[in-house]
Scaffold this active site. Structure first.
Site, mmCIF file in Angstrom:
data_model
loop_
_atom_site.group_PDB
_atom_site.id
_atom_site.type_symbol
_atom_site.label_atom_id
_atom_site.label_comp_id
_atom_site.label_asym_id
_atom_site.label_seq_id
_atom_site.Cartn_x
_atom_site.Cartn_y
_atom_site.Cartn_z
ATOM 1 N N CYS A 68 35.642 39.934 26.215
ATOM 2 C CA CYS A 68 35.573 38.931 27.271
ATOM 3 C C CYS A 68 34.653 37.756 26.864
ATOM 4 O O CYS A 68 35.010 37.024 25.964
ATOM 5 C CB CYS A 68 35.164 39.591 28.593
ATOM 6 S SG CYS A 68 35.584 38.577 30.004
ATOM 7 N N HIS A 83 38.918 44.389 29.354
ATOM 8 C CA HIS A 83 37.775 45.297 29.179
ATOM 9 C C HIS A 83 38.241 46.702 28.795
ATOM 10 O O HIS A 83 38.596 47.500 29.658
ATOM 11 C CB HIS A 83 36.948 45.347 30.472
ATOM 12 C CG HIS A 83 36.181 44.091 30.696
ATOM 13 N ND1 HIS A 83 34.890 43.901 30.243
ATOM 14 C CD2 HIS A 83 36.545 42.934 31.282
ATOM 15 C CE1 HIS A 83 34.490 42.682 30.553
ATOM 16 N NE2 HIS A 83 35.474 42.079 31.189
ATOM 17 N N GLU A 126 36.529 49.094 27.982
ATOM 18 C CA GLU A 126 35.511 50.111 28.282
ATOM 19 C C GLU A 126 35.574 50.640 29.709
ATOM 20 O O GLU A 126 34.940 51.639 30.024
ATOM 21 C CB GLU A 126 34.109 49.533 28.016
ATOM 22 C CG GLU A 126 33.601 48.483 29.015
ATOM 23 C CD GLU A 126 34.105 47.060 28.760
ATOM 24 O OE1 GLU A 126 35.121 46.915 28.052
ATOM 25 O OE2 GLU A 126 33.496 46.112 29.280
#
Ligand code: XMP
Length: 539
Positions: A100, A181, A183
């Site tokens: 990002c 993202h 994660e």
């Protein structure tokens, strides 16, 4: 916040010579990167962007560097960055991934450009990949961006795109930039994405397992070393986090430890009695302190209802409850003739994420008063809720505690809008009891229920029809959320309540409850937003 030196957190799964270095640019999901790496068996080290020169000078030794997301914009004055020489040094170590904001930073540093996105994306979208990235083949991802990479650095290829973001996954060889993202829980197969980077591209080896016995033993030793002498206090809420912290602290401190469970007046009806039933009386004080908290909260000047004013007001509410909470049980300990030197808190990794990124003053993190004169120790600060639940089961805590849904420290006080008043809190306590009863009836198995569910009170005056009369009344908001396995609450989706549940809830919540001044509830809304763009709690 008290002096940072007085908070000690048990570090778990990180080490200074880790194979993966995570550079934190401010994103609330940075620790999720570390956690996702632990899921695939790799330890990491998280440093702030400002610490990069020092890490590089010390010969960081990482095989993979990950630049996290952040909420600044490239080119903004003061936006965090990284020096060219440091980036070059990190690249020499092995692979680099930007996520990002980190992706945009990497792209601009290497000759690309970034500009406002034609269509900003917040929440879940689909990404398609040109060819599998290891085992990663695209799917649902979480986006949270208003800028995009418009021109790629020389040699970079487009590996993945969404409907509105052509450059969602770009890069070449050992440098990659991903706008979504990988994660967070709501990105599918983010672990496969990171595994390809860590194992195939960066050559990392597995060096982490979550062994509960080792955790308990090393954490107990750590707690003893952190507070070798003196009286230790713990605030027990009955939730899984404070319960696990309590069991660990009991092992470490034995009779030196005293737990206190405080009814702030913002607990759900009957909650104190439930906690007492689950934990008994040995070593625990139960305090009915509603009359100490509510007047403080009612005295706060209401600065809403515009968004900034409401944000400021609820920040004050959180801080006031947090501060009074500490005062109450430190005061109680002193009344008992104890001289507390330390406070054990069940702060978890997600609480810290929310707090360090300044999203809000978490009741048990940022809400602590500046004058606090005891040491704070946090034995589970490196764990997420799902890891804490495993530990809870291992430590033999009762089933209902192991599976208990999270409850925010400020309790019902943050589940309303407008000024917090006694009559709103009373109505909400009664509404919550009905709501939870209905959830248990309609969803008898805990695993069928939302991961977290609650009722909020909206003083939105609108017209209803009761009997023959048109009456103006308030509204209820029903919220149910689900998280994925890791239960981080960094991302959530809205739970799909059944029509039968909603109809019964609407009937009972409007028929059975009124405010103390007679104001009725004439509407029930259901919240359908995920996080992002929403949050789990209203404040
Ligand atoms: P949000 O609203 O940020 O909440 O999506 C994420 C999770 O954190 C819980 N929460 C808190 N927990 N102290 C806590 O211990 C707090 O002050 C607090 N505020 C929110 C929230 O219930 C959800 O599970």
């Amino acid at each position: 916040m008290p002096d940072g030196n007085r908070i000690q957190r048990f570090a778990w799964g990180t080490r200074d010579d880790a194979q993966v270095l995570i550079v934190h640019f401010g994103s609330k999901s940075t620790p999720m990167i570390a956690q996702q790496l632990r899921q695939i068996g790799v330890r990491s080290r998280v440093i702030h962007a400002a610490e990069v020169p020092e890490a590089v000078a010390a010969g960081h030794g990482a095989k993979l560097t990950i630049l996290s997301g952040g909420d600044d914009r490239i080119g903004n004055p003061g936006a965090p960055t990284i020096a060219d020489a440091d980036l070059a040094a990190l690249r020499q170590g092995g692979a680099v991934l930007g996520i990002c904001y980190g992706a945009q930073l990497l792209a601009t540093k290497l000759g690309g450009t970034v500009a406002p996105a034609a269509v900003p994306e917040f929440g879940e979208v689909q990404v398609g990949v040109a060819a599998p990235f290891g085992e990663y083949a695209g799917g649902t991802v979480v986006m949270n961006h208003s800028d995009e990479i418009t021109v790629l650095p020389a040699g970079w290829k487009v590996l993945g795109s969404t409907a509105h973001c052509r450059h969602a996954l770009v890069g070449a060889d050992d440098v990659y930039a991903v706008v979504f993202h990988p994660e967070v829980d709501h990105t599918e197969n983010g672990d496969a994405f990171l595994a390809h980077l860590a194992f195939t591209l960066a050559g990392c080896e597995r060096d982490y397992t979550y062994d509960l016995a080792t955790y308990v033993d090393t954490c107990t030793d750590w707690l003893r070393q952190a507070v070798p002498h003196g009286d230790v206090e713990l605030g027990l809420s009955g939730g899984v986090d404070s319960a696990v912290a309590f069991r660990l602290a009991q092992r470490a401190y034995g009779p030196r430890l005293r737990a206190t469970c405080v009814d702030t007046g913002f607990l759900r009806q009957g909650e104190l009695a439930e906690v007492r039933q689950a934990f008994g009386d040995a070593g625990i004080s139960y305090l009915e302190a509603a009359d100490d908290f509510l007047p403080d909260i009612e005295a706060l000047p209401y600065t809403g209802p515009d968004p900034q004013g409401e944000a400021h007001y609820y920040d004050q509410v959180r801080r006031t409850i947090g501060g009074r909470f500490i005062d109450t049980f430190v005061g109680h300990a002193r009344q008992q003739g104890r001289q507390p030197v330390a406070l054990v808190q069940g702060t978890n990794y997600a609480d810290i994420i929310e707090s360090i990124t300044n999203l809000k003053a978490h009741h048990n993190v940022g809400g602590l008063p500046a004058h606090l004169d005891v040491q704070v120790v946090e034995p589970i600060a490196g764990l997420f809720k799902f890891e804490i639940r495993q530990l809870a089961a291992y430590l033999g805590l009762p089933e209902e505690v192991v599976h208990r849904q999270p409850s925010p420290g400020p309790g019902l006080a943050i589940r309303m809008w407008g000024p917090v008043t006694r009559s709103k809190v009373d109505a909400l306590r009664r509404g919550t009891r009905i709501f939870e009863e209905l959830v248990r009836q309609h969803y008898p198995e805990p695993q069928q229920r939302p991961t977290q569910y609650y009722l909020a009170l909206a003083p939105l005056a609108s017209c209803g029809l009761m009997g023959d009369d048109r009456v103006y009344g308030y509204a209820w908001v029903i919220r149910g959320v689900t998280t994925h396995d890791r239960e981080s609450y960094v991302t959530v989706s809205a739970f799909d309540f059944s029509a039968a549940f909603l109809q019964e809830a609407a009937r009972r919540l409007t028929n059975e409850i009124a405010m103390s001044d007679g104001t009725r509830f004439v509407r029930v809304f259901v919240e359908v937003t995920g996080k992002p763009p929403s949050t789990t709690e209203p404040h």
